[in-house]
Write a protein that holds these residues in place. Structure first.
Motif, mmCIF file in Angstrom:
data_model
loop_
_atom_site.group_PDB
_atom_site.id
_atom_site.type_symbol
_atom_site.label_atom_id
_atom_site.label_comp_id
_atom_site.label_asym_id
_atom_site.label_seq_id
_atom_site.Cartn_x
_atom_site.Cartn_y
_atom_site.Cartn_z
ATOM 1 N N THR A 130 0.823 -1.197 0.000
ATOM 2 C CA THR A 130 0.000 0.000 0.000
ATOM 3 C C THR A 130 0.862 1.253 0.000
ATOM 4 O OG1 THR A 130 -1.702 1.222 1.237
ATOM 5 C CG2 THR A 130 -0.177 -0.096 2.533
ATOM 6 N N ALA A 131 0.297 2.328 -0.491
ATOM 7 C CA ALA A 131 0.967 3.630 -0.447
ATOM 8 C C ALA A 131 0.213 4.565 0.496
ATOM 9 C CB ALA A 131 1.004 4.237 -1.848
ATOM 10 N N ASN A 132 -0.626 3.973 1.345
ATOM 11 C CA ASN A 132 -1.608 4.737 2.106
ATOM 12 C C ASN A 132 -1.069 5.228 3.451
ATOM 13 O OD1 ASN A 132 -3.887 5.594 3.468
ATOM 14 N ND2 ASN A 132 -5.195 4.069 2.490
ATOM 15 N N LYS A 133 -0.447 6.401 3.418
ATOM 16 C CA LYS A 133 0.175 6.929 4.633
ATOM 17 C C LYS A 133 -0.836 7.295 5.710
ATOM 18 C CE LYS A 133 0.976 9.171 1.271
ATOM 19 N NZ LYS A 133 1.326 9.890 0.056
ATOM 20 N N ALA A 134 -2.005 7.826 5.266
ATOM 21 C CA ALA A 134 -3.018 8.232 6.243
ATOM 22 C C ALA A 134 -3.500 7.018 7.036
ATOM 23 C CB ALA A 134 -4.187 8.901 5.527
ATOM 24 N N LEU A 135 -3.736 5.933 6.328
ATOM 25 C CA LEU A 135 -4.202 4.712 6.980
ATOM 26 C C LEU A 135 -3.151 4.167 7.954
ATOM 27 C CD1 LEU A 135 -6.235 2.386 7.253
ATOM 28 C CD2 LEU A 135 -5.152 1.311 5.278
ATOM 29 N N LEU A 136 -1.900 4.118 7.502
ATOM 30 C CA LEU A 136 -0.855 3.543 8.355
ATOM 31 C C LEU A 136 -0.568 4.429 9.560
ATOM 32 C CD1 LEU A 136 1.650 2.139 5.723
ATOM 33 C CD2 LEU A 136 -0.329 1.040 6.776
ATOM 34 N N ALA A 137 -0.671 5.747 9.354
ATOM 35 C CA ALA A 137 -0.390 6.659 10.468
ATOM 36 C C ALA A 137 -1.468 6.556 11.542
ATOM 37 C CB ALA A 137 -0.287 8.098 9.961
ATOM 38 N N THR A 138 -2.672 6.195 11.144
ATOM 39 C CA THR A 138 -3.758 6.161 12.121
ATOM 40 C C THR A 138 -4.093 4.733 12.586
ATOM 41 O OG1 THR A 138 -5.243 6.339 10.205
ATOM 42 C CG2 THR A 138 -4.858 8.329 11.455
ATOM 43 N N HIS A 139 -3.869 3.730 11.739
ATOM 44 C CA HIS A 139 -4.218 2.357 12.117
ATOM 45 C C HIS A 139 -3.035 1.410 11.929
ATOM 46 C CE1 HIS A 139 -8.474 3.329 12.543
ATOM 47 N NE2 HIS A 139 -8.395 3.995 11.413
ATOM 48 N N GLY A 140 -1.817 1.937 11.903
ATOM 49 C CA GLY A 140 -0.636 1.122 11.611
ATOM 50 C C GLY A 140 -0.447 -0.022 12.592
ATOM 51 N N GLN A 141 -0.591 0.261 13.870
ATOM 52 C CA GLN A 141 -0.343 -0.771 14.885
ATOM 53 C C GLN A 141 -1.341 -1.923 14.741
ATOM 54 O OE1 GLN A 141 2.177 -1.090 16.847
ATOM 55 N NE2 GLN A 141 1.436 -2.863 18.026
ATOM 56 N N GLN B 268 4.889 2.289 18.868
ATOM 57 C CA GLN B 268 3.634 2.179 18.117
ATOM 58 C C GLN B 268 3.343 3.515 17.450
ATOM 59 O OE1 GLN B 268 0.704 0.770 20.903
ATOM 60 N NE2 GLN B 268 1.838 -1.133 21.310
ATOM 61 N N VAL B 269 2.993 3.448 16.189
ATOM 62 C CA VAL B 269 2.790 4.677 15.425
ATOM 63 C C VAL B 269 1.743 5.535 16.134
ATOM 64 C CG1 VAL B 269 1.156 3.525 13.859
ATOM 65 C CG2 VAL B 269 2.317 5.594 13.117
ATOM 66 N N ASN B 270 2.047 6.809 16.289
ATOM 67 C CA ASN B 270 1.181 7.683 17.080
ATOM 68 C C ASN B 270 1.081 9.051 16.417
ATOM 69 O OD1 ASN B 270 -0.272 9.011 18.999
ATOM 70 N ND2 ASN B 270 1.139 8.614 20.701
ATOM 71 N N PHE B 271 0.276 9.081 15.376
ATOM 72 C CA PHE B 271 0.111 10.307 14.611
ATOM 73 C C PHE B 271 -0.480 11.433 15.456
ATOM 74 C CE2 PHE B 271 -3.192 12.704 12.200
ATOM 75 C CZ PHE B 271 -2.345 13.546 11.507
ATOM 76 N N ASN B 272 -1.379 11.078 16.377
ATOM 77 C CA ASN B 272 -2.042 12.118 17.174
ATOM 78 C C ASN B 272 -1.076 12.888 18.066
ATOM 79 O OD1 ASN B 272 -4.612 11.723 16.147
ATOM 80 N ND2 ASN B 272 -4.966 9.974 17.515
#
Lengths: 429, 429
Positions: B104-115, B219-223
């Motif tokens: 995938t190239a979906n950064k928004a998805l991985l940043a928010t649901h990566g873990q 764990q990815v934590n965009f927030n």
């Protein structure tokens, strides 16, 4: 977690000790990242009593690298001895034949025997990995064999010998002649035992030949690299080039043309404000141009304990993870013999001439350049240099190496030059 | 050669079509490099009748991405739909559950649901790969998860939104205000449908959050990313910064400190002659600092058909070669929740103040800075800007964000400012 991956390391110089230190310091991290424990079983070096900056007491010491290469309790043979033949090559072959994967930093060996070793390792179903062989800590092998797998490469080039870049940078910043900085570098321990490997461009050409093979799917052909070292780069040229907005770098360039594969290593002018022009000191930079990705630039430390050991560890972790791919990115049998071509790709050139200070001299020069079909982009005549001569700089428009050769041969025959003309290629980056 | 690797592609925008084109154009090369044929079985996009720049006639068309994700004749599901939830997420999960690897190239998805996705894919023994999600053609995911596996990372930073960098570069070169260049960018089609994703720093922060996770094993934590976009960067600041030898870049920085993980995305000053300062237009650059390798810099196209598709193909070839490694470089269960820390790492700061043109004004400013514990490296007062005010620039010595916050709050209370003070961090690179 799977069974541990057991390393045998031959060669405990800077890089070997660096590898030992990372394996010890980052045992947990490497375990998490690899999915297995990374251990060292046996080590070997020439002198066991030498004082080394790492605790080796829990590893079996072998006085003969062959014993490490063939040990039953070693899964991966890490060859950090160096040299383009002899024990380095013999032990790698022995390791492959006894069922081990091999990791090496040995650019000289790969540049001269890469094809043979790729064929051998593939026939035995074993790996040879060599991230540390080119540009130290810069992951250029991985970038080219893996990240750029969807690209046909147009050109690869780079500054890949930190010592030469240090010398050239230092000459400019300190205004010192080549000989003085060479001596400094020697005293700082920056030079190989045989300094020709560095300043003669050999070491960097080994690296270029390896990158060419990956870039163009050709059999590594070090002998076809046109090599010129930095010995004839003068402080005059460095200053004059700077005046015109350039810096001089020992630049390796490989590109495939309709006439064949051009590989050259030579002092070149690059724009002072380009990424390559900005590269100071011992740092390395590699530029790769792919048909899909465009231009990728990678920059980092080209040598030193940490960076080079980091590259070796990268290979170790890949092997531990079960990554298996062909040595030069595609099966050895599909690598084609490269038809070597002398440099013919046109470029702008820098010329420095020392002209006799007499009427008509410049006209004679201009006439030779015109005869050669060379048109002039910029020319600059400086104030008198000595009692009898004046320096003249020429930056040409794009022209062929043949035209430049013609001019370089014809110019002295005009009788208005003092000394030989200096010419340097201006590489477009 | 093993059996072909069969792709199913959902999303046929720029990147999807780019992937199709490379698979078609470089079929032989990909076969040699992967050891297997790479084929496309099924594709899906919203509108089948849309005119696309590739021949799709030999692929099965599915109007529902779910049908591609779960098809029996697809080995790898390539998700190029985008969006941080909805069909992109649902179809990826469905693909994993039906035994497929996912690219995938979906950064928004991985940043928010990566873990969550890393845990799901690992529990199912499948891969999610995402080289194209960060910095387009720059192989930064590979560099960090693989090449730097032997390093503990100190800091990762980068310019990772080409649109913002284009706007800032263009403002400086054309001397145009933000609003004018924003409008230009919109007309050139450089902006996302929701431009806040670009100029608000959201897109770049998605990428930074992903890199942080890999860098620090968290764990990815965009927030937790402190985000500031480029909307308040004025042409005044760009000009003044240039006067002082700096350029303004939308820079993402993540670093682990004793107090926790700092992640920030904000317009920063960087030296104009540094690699980051030299970065013009839509190009991206990522700088990673490891404890072994030192500083590595990667530069390349951050977006566009070829570069992004090249990154997707890199993942495809890895999967075809059998490369299997954990999504963020180590097992999802070993990624720790990052304690988010507000930026506290000291830095020099740039301040621009508009002072009333009356005696004692500068003294009051200096006094506030002194009270805040801020010492001044350089100060520059310009000629009168309007009838009643003069611009004053301050470059501080290293100080804390808290001290700057105190000063920014206290300065207007002096009664000598016109408007609010502007402050920008000077990031050391």
């Amino acid at each position: 977690m799977s069974s541990p991956l057991r390393l045998g390391i031959a060669g405990l110089g800077t890089v070997g000790i660096g590898v030992v230190k990372i394996v010890q310091k980052h045992a947990d991290l490497l375990g998490k990242r690899s999915g297995r424990e990374i251990t060292i079983t046996a080590v070997s070096a020439r002198d066991q009593r030498k004082n080394r900056d790492a605790d080796l007491s829990s590893y079996r010491w072998e006085s003969d690298p062959m014993a490490v290469a063939t040990a039953d309790d070693v899964d991966v043979y890490v060859e950090l001895i160096g040299g383009d033949s002899g024990i380095a090559k013999d032990s790698i072959e022995a390791a492959l034949r006894s069922g081990k994967d091999v990791i090496t930093a040995n650019k000289a060996l790969l540049a001269t025997h890469g094809q043979e070793l790729a064929e051998l390792s593939e026939s035995l179903g074993r790996l040879i990995r060599f991230e540390a062989a080119v540009a130290g800590g810069i992951p250029i092998i991985k970038a080219m064999t893996e990240a750029m797998a969807g690209n046909s490469v147009n050109r690869v080039m780079g500054v890949m010998n930190g010592t030469c870049n240090y010398i050239l940078t230092r000459m400019e910043s300190a205004g010192l002649p080549y000989e003085a900085v060479f001596e400094e570098a020697r005293q700082l321990g920056y030079l190989e035992a045989d300094p020709t490997l560095d300043v003669g461009g050999i070491d960097a050409s080994h690296k270029l030949a390896i990158l060419s093979s990956i870039a163009f799917g050709t059999q590594v052909n070090f002998n076809a690299v046109e090599i010129e070292g930095i010995e004839r780069v003068s402080i005059d040229d460095i200053r004059r080039a700077a005046d015109m907005g350039y810096r001089i770098k020992l630049l390796g360039v490989a590109q495939m043309t309709a006439r064949g594969l051009e590989q050259r290593m030579s002092p070149c002018l690059v724009p002072a404000d380009s990424p390559l022009g900005q590269l100071a000191g011992g740092t390395n930079m590699v530029v790769v141009e792919g048909d899909s990705v465009g231009q990728i630039v990678l920059r980092g430390a080209g040598a030193g304990e940490g960076p080079t050991a980091s590259a070796v560890i990268s290979d170790i972790v890949d092997v531990a993870r079960g990554v298996r791919l062909p040595m030069f990115g595609q099966p050895a049998g599909t690598l084609t013999p490269a038809k070597a071509a002398r440099t013919a790709v046109p470029a702008a050139y820098y010329m420095r001439l020392e002209l006799q200070d007499k009427p008509g001299a410049l006209a004679k020069v201009a006439s030779v350049l015109g005869d050669a079909g060379i048109s002039i982009d910029r020319m600059r005549q400086y104030g008198q240099h000595s009692d009898t001569s004046v320096p003249v700089l020429v930056v040409t428009h794009r022209t062929t190496p043949d035209a430049i050769d013609y001019a370089v041969e014809a110019l002295p025959k005009t009788g208005v030059l003092v000394g030989e003309p200096v010419e340097l290629r201006i590489e477009e980056v």
